[in-house]
Scaffold this motif. Structure first.
Motif, PDB file in Angstrom:
ATOM      1  N   PHE A 239       0.839  -1.193   0.000  1.00  0.00           N
ATOM      2  CA  PHE A 239       0.000   0.000   0.000  1.00  0.00           C
ATOM      3  C   PHE A 239       0.879   1.251   0.000  1.00  0.00           C
ATOM      4  CE2 PHE A 239      -2.906  -3.154   1.612  1.00  0.00           C
ATOM      5  CZ  PHE A 239      -4.162  -2.741   1.210  1.00  0.00           C
ATOM      6  N   ASP A 240       0.428   2.258  -0.719  1.00  0.00           N
ATOM      7  CA  ASP A 240       1.075   3.570  -0.698  1.00  0.00           C
ATOM      8  C   ASP A 240      -0.040   4.611  -0.633  1.00  0.00           C
ATOM      9  OD1 ASP A 240       2.683   5.757  -0.862  1.00  0.00           O
ATOM     10  OD2 ASP A 240       3.666   5.221  -2.747  1.00  0.00           O
ATOM     11  N   VAL A 241      -0.326   5.098   0.568  1.00  0.00           N
ATOM     12  CA  VAL A 241      -1.449   6.002   0.809  1.00  0.00           C
ATOM     13  C   VAL A 241      -0.942   7.444   0.836  1.00  0.00           C
ATOM     14  CG1 VAL A 241      -3.298   6.642   2.392  1.00  0.00           C
ATOM     15  CG2 VAL A 241      -2.673   4.233   2.098  1.00  0.00           C
ATOM     16  N   GLU A 242      -1.492   8.275  -0.032  1.00  0.00           N
ATOM     17  CA  GLU A 242      -1.110   9.686  -0.097  1.00  0.00           C
ATOM     18  C   GLU A 242      -2.305  10.541   0.304  1.00  0.00           C
ATOM     19  OE1 GLU A 242       0.613  12.986  -3.302  1.00  0.00           O
ATOM     20  OE2 GLU A 242       0.608  10.839  -3.781  1.00  0.00           O
ATOM     21  N   SER A 243      -2.185  11.248   1.410  1.00  0.00           N
ATOM     22  CA  SER A 243      -3.276  12.072   1.936  1.00  0.00           C
ATOM     23  C   SER A 243      -3.289  13.439   1.270  1.00  0.00           C
ATOM     24  CB  SER A 243      -3.123  12.225   3.456  1.00  0.00           C
ATOM     25  OG  SER A 243      -4.016  13.189   3.963  1.00  0.00           O
ATOM     26  N   VAL A 244      -4.480  14.047   1.194  1.00  0.00           N
ATOM     27  CA  VAL A 244      -4.580  15.411   0.675  1.00  0.00           C
ATOM     28  C   VAL A 244      -4.304  16.431   1.774  1.00  0.00           C
ATOM     29  CG1 VAL A 244      -6.211  14.750  -1.116  1.00  0.00           C
ATOM     30  CG2 VAL A 244      -7.069  15.533   1.093  1.00  0.00           C
ATOM     31  N   GLY A 245      -4.150  15.977   3.016  1.00  0.00           N
ATOM     32  CA  GLY A 245      -3.807  16.865   4.109  1.00  0.00           C
ATOM     33  C   GLY A 245      -4.865  16.999   5.177  1.00  0.00           C
ATOM     34  N   ASN A 246      -6.122  16.638   4.860  1.00  0.00           N
ATOM     35  CA  ASN A 246      -7.170  16.790   5.866  1.00  0.00           C
ATOM     36  C   ASN A 246      -7.049  15.770   7.000  1.00  0.00           C
ATOM     37  OD1 ASN A 246      -7.873  14.633   4.256  1.00  0.00           O
ATOM     38  ND2 ASN A 246      -9.675  15.621   3.396  1.00  0.00           N
ATOM     39  N   LEU A 247      -6.433  14.635   6.724  1.00  0.00           N
ATOM     40  CA  LEU A 247      -6.144  13.624   7.743  1.00  0.00           C
ATOM     41  C   LEU A 247      -4.727  13.108   7.527  1.00  0.00           C
ATOM     42  CD1 LEU A 247      -9.417  11.462   7.834  1.00  0.00           C
ATOM     43  CD2 LEU A 247      -8.564  12.916   9.678  1.00  0.00           C
ATOM     44  N   GLU A 248      -4.062  12.736   8.594  1.00  0.00           N
ATOM     45  CA  GLU A 248      -2.756  12.110   8.454  1.00  0.00           C
ATOM     46  C   GLU A 248      -2.938  10.722   7.844  1.00  0.00           C
ATOM     47  OE1 GLU A 248      -0.971  12.150  12.282  1.00  0.00           O
ATOM     48  OE2 GLU A 248      -0.536  14.304  12.243  1.00  0.00           O
ATOM     49  N   PRO A 249      -1.957  10.246   7.071  1.00  0.00           N
ATOM     50  CA  PRO A 249      -2.145   8.965   6.370  1.00  0.00           C
ATOM     51  C   PRO A 249      -2.424   7.790   7.290  1.00  0.00           C
ATOM     52  CG  PRO A 249       0.139   9.727   6.228  1.00  0.00           C
ATOM     53  CD  PRO A 249      -0.662  10.861   6.750  1.00  0.00           C
ATOM     54  N   ASP A 250      -1.793   7.753   8.465  1.00  0.00           N
ATOM     55  CA  ASP A 250      -2.079   6.647   9.385  1.00  0.00           C
ATOM     56  C   ASP A 250      -3.505   6.723   9.912  1.00  0.00           C
ATOM     57  OD1 ASP A 250      -1.502   8.953  10.787  1.00  0.00           O
ATOM     58  OD2 ASP A 250      -0.720   7.895  12.527  1.00  0.00           O
ATOM     59  N   ALA A 251      -4.009   7.953  10.112  1.00  0.00           N
ATOM     60  CA  ALA A 251      -5.391   8.119  10.547  1.00  0.00           C
ATOM     61  C   ALA A 251      -6.366   7.696   9.453  1.00  0.00           C
ATOM     62  CB  ALA A 251      -5.646   9.568  10.951  1.00  0.00           C
ATOM     63  N   VAL A 252      -5.996   7.919   8.197  1.00  0.00           N
ATOM     64  CA  VAL A 252      -6.848   7.495   7.083  1.00  0.00           C
ATOM     65  C   VAL A 252      -7.004   5.979   7.088  1.00  0.00           C
ATOM     66  CG1 VAL A 252      -7.047   7.400   4.572  1.00  0.00           C
ATOM     67  CG2 VAL A 252      -6.276   9.506   5.670  1.00  0.00           C
ATOM     68  N   VAL A 253      -5.892   5.269   7.265  1.00  0.00           N
ATOM     69  CA  VAL A 253      -5.937   3.805   7.262  1.00  0.00           C
ATOM     70  C   VAL A 253      -6.745   3.287   8.457  1.00  0.00           C
ATOM     71  CG1 VAL A 253      -4.551   1.708   7.351  1.00  0.00           C
ATOM     72  CG2 VAL A 253      -3.741   3.669   6.041  1.00  0.00           C
ATOM     73  N   LEU A 254      -6.514   3.857   9.626  1.00  0.00           N
ATOM     74  CA  LEU A 254      -7.250   3.418  10.811  1.00  0.00           C
ATOM     75  C   LEU A 254      -8.745   3.705  10.674  1.00  0.00           C
ATOM     76  CD1 LEU A 254      -4.800   4.551  13.652  1.00  0.00           C
ATOM     77  CD2 LEU A 254      -5.206   2.237  12.803  1.00  0.00           C
ATOM     78  N   GLN A 255      -9.082   4.853  10.094  1.00  0.00           N
ATOM     79  CA  GLN A 255     -10.493   5.163   9.868  1.00  0.00           C
ATOM     80  C   GLN A 255     -11.100   4.194   8.858  1.00  0.00           C
ATOM     81  OE1 GLN A 255     -12.809   7.033  11.048  1.00  0.00           O
ATOM     82  NE2 GLN A 255     -12.005   8.888  11.973  1.00  0.00           N
ATOM     83  N   GLY A 256     -10.315   3.809   7.846  1.00  0.00           N
ATOM     84  CA  GLY A 256     -10.808   2.835   6.874  1.00  0.00           C
ATOM     85  C   GLY A 256     -11.119   1.501   7.518  1.00  0.00           C
ATOM     86  N   ILE A 257     -10.247   1.047   8.411  1.00  0.00           N
ATOM     87  CA  ILE A 257     -10.493  -0.214   9.125  1.00  0.00           C
ATOM     88  C   ILE A 257     -11.725  -0.081  10.025  1.00  0.00           C
ATOM     89  CG2 ILE A 257      -9.535  -1.808  10.824  1.00  0.00           C
ATOM     90  CD1 ILE A 257      -6.764  -1.165   9.713  1.00  0.00           C
ATOM     91  N   LYS A 258     -11.855   1.065  10.667  1.00  0.00           N
ATOM     92  CA  LYS A 258     -13.017   1.291  11.542  1.00  0.00           C
ATOM     93  C   LYS A 258     -14.317   1.256  10.749  1.00  0.00           C
ATOM     94  CE  LYS A 258     -14.993   4.651  14.760  1.00  0.00           C
ATOM     95  NZ  LYS A 258     -14.795   5.972  15.434  1.00  0.00           N
ATOM     96  N   VAL A 259     -14.313   1.872   9.572  1.00  0.00           N
ATOM     97  CA  VAL A 259     -15.517   1.867   8.730  1.00  0.00           C
ATOM     98  C   VAL A 259     -15.872   0.448   8.312  1.00  0.00           C
ATOM     99  CG1 VAL A 259     -16.438   2.571   6.486  1.00  0.00           C
ATOM    100  CG2 VAL A 259     -15.234   4.224   7.910  1.00  0.00           C
ATOM    101  N   MET A 260     -14.858  -0.358   7.955  1.00  0.00           N
ATOM    102  CA  MET A 260     -15.117  -1.750   7.598  1.00  0.00           C
ATOM    103  C   MET A 260     -15.730  -2.512   8.775  1.00  0.00           C
ATOM    104  SD  MET A 260     -11.780  -2.746   5.288  1.00  0.00           S
ATOM    105  CE  MET A 260     -12.359  -4.426   5.108  1.00  0.00           C
ATOM    106  N   GLN A 261     -15.236  -2.265   9.978  1.00  0.00           N
ATOM    107  CA  GLN A 261     -15.799  -2.915  11.163  1.00  0.00           C
ATOM    108  C   GLN A 261     -17.263  -2.510  11.364  1.00  0.00           C
ATOM    109  OE1 GLN A 261     -12.959  -1.517  14.065  1.00  0.00           O
ATOM    110  NE2 GLN A 261     -11.877  -3.472  14.099  1.00  0.00           N
ATOM    111  N   GLN A 262     -17.561  -1.239  11.146  1.00  0.00           N
ATOM    112  CA  GLN A 262     -18.933  -0.767  11.290  1.00  0.00           C
ATOM    113  C   GLN A 262     -19.859  -1.449  10.293  1.00  0.00           C
ATOM    114  OE1 GLN A 262     -18.316   3.414  10.715  1.00  0.00           O
ATOM    115  NE2 GLN A 262     -17.812   3.809  12.859  1.00  0.00           N
ATOM    116  N   LYS A 263     -19.417  -1.546   9.052  1.00  0.00           N
ATOM    117  CA  LYS A 263     -20.261  -2.153   8.024  1.00  0.00           C
ATOM    118  C   LYS A 263     -20.454  -3.651   8.278  1.00  0.00           C
ATOM    119  CE  LYS A 263     -20.016  -0.500   3.873  1.00  0.00           C
ATOM    120  NZ  LYS A 263     -19.622  -0.052   2.523  1.00  0.00           N
TER     121      LYS A 263
END
Length: 329
Positions: A239-263
């Motif tokens: 994976f190579d995650v590039e953020s636009v700046g609104n969230l740090e890249p590690d926070a983006v990945v953690l939020q993605g995992i959290k969303v998957m858990q919610q669904k």
């Protein structure tokens, strides 16, 4: 950081190796997971991580050369700080208002007037967030250039002026790209194509015409005459995650995992026949401000005029000209 298995324990769980971590970019590998999970995480990061973006613009004065809609579109694409965005409610779930309030939105004011002979540039730094806000970070424009100016919104000549009230709301990129937390998500597996999931088109030599990526150095190359393993499955993903700046890249990945858990929690609830109203332990999935529940998509065009009309209405009422006819007759 490399999460190695402890000595004496079998390495059976997911394993993450961070190869490079920058302020706006994270390069890492994930192992001991299957392709469906890895691709689901990639798609979730791209489209379903909630962020903040300007969704409504109330135009009070605009004597610039750009139309209201043009500036409103530009304002919507300015990245806004989305740290602790969970503190912000979705507009349609807010019990305190019908359109926006301090619990489900952030108000930013933009006022600029050119009084000199030189052309004046209006930047993202000129957006001023009002208090109160859900927290101290959310809604602030992201400015990363060395001059501290941010994105250019418009240019003004002498005596030209813009005054606008911008309402930032919480949403996801599945509804509009302005809520995207990333500019790109690189994803690769099996860089040597041992599994033959790719059928390279070539003219003479595929090795020369299809150079290997840098990820190929992290795996052993296939040997000449090596038999094909029909039962092999990909287990290492890059994976190579590039953020636009609104969230740090590690926070983006953690939020993605959290969303998957919610669904997944919602799927389990449906399969178990649980008819309780509301979310599963508060695990409501991400959504845009005006989703299919509580409002149709496209009802709000994203800006209003000083005459109190929503959408693309003019001072003459509706989308008409001074002669009470549409531009198309």
């Amino acid at each position: 950081m490399d999460y190695d298995a402890m000595d004496g324990l079998e390495d059976v769980g997911p394993r993450v190796t961070v190869r490079r971590a920058l302020r706006d970019r994270a390069d890492f590998t994930m192992e001991n997971i299957d392709l469906s999970f890895a691709n689901s995480l990639r798609r979730t990061i791209l489209a379903e991580v909630p962020t903040m973006a300007i969704d409504l613009v109330e135009v009070q004065v605009n004597t610039s050369s750009l139309a209201d809609e043009f500036i409103a579109h530009r304002l919507g694409l300015i990245p806004l700080n989305s740290k602790n965005v969970d503190d912000v409610s979705y507009t349609r779930d807010c019990d305190n208002c019908e359109q926006y309030c301090e619990y489900c939105s952030v108000t930013l004011n933009l006022h600029a007037r050119c009084t000199g002979d030189e052309i004046m540039k209006v930047y993202a730094r000129d957006l001023v967030a009002e208090d109160p806000r859900p927290n101290e970070w959310v809604g602030q424009p992201i400015i990363t250039d060395s001059q501290g100016l941010g994105s250019v919104i418009c240019k003004l000549r002498q005596n030209q002026e813009i005054r606008m009230k911008c309402i930032a709301k919480k949403g996801i990129a599945k509804e509009h790209a302005k809520w995207a937390p990333t500019s790109a998500v690189g994803f690769e597996y099996d860089p040597h194509n041992k599994l033959k999931h790719l059928d390279y088109w070539y003219e003479e030599d595929p090795e020369k015409e299809w150079p290997k990526s840098v990820n190929a150095t992290w795996e052993e190359a296939p040997q000449d005459g090596e038999p094909f393993d029909y039962s092999a499955q990909p287990s290492k993903f890059y994976f190579d995650v590039e953020s636009v700046g609104n969230l740090e890249p590690d926070a983006v990945v953690l939020q993605g995992i959290k969303v998957m858990q919610q669904k997944l929690a919602l799927v389990i609830q449906e399969l178990s026949g649980d008819d309780r109203d509301g979310d599963v332990d508060g695990l409501g999935g991400p959504r845009s401000p005006d989703g299919m529940h509580g409002g149709e998509y496209g009802m709000d065009q994203g800006y209003t005029t000083p005459f109190g009309n929503a959408g693309g209405q003019t001072m003459y009422g509706g989308g008409t000209t001074p002669y009470n006819a549409t531009p198309y007759g």
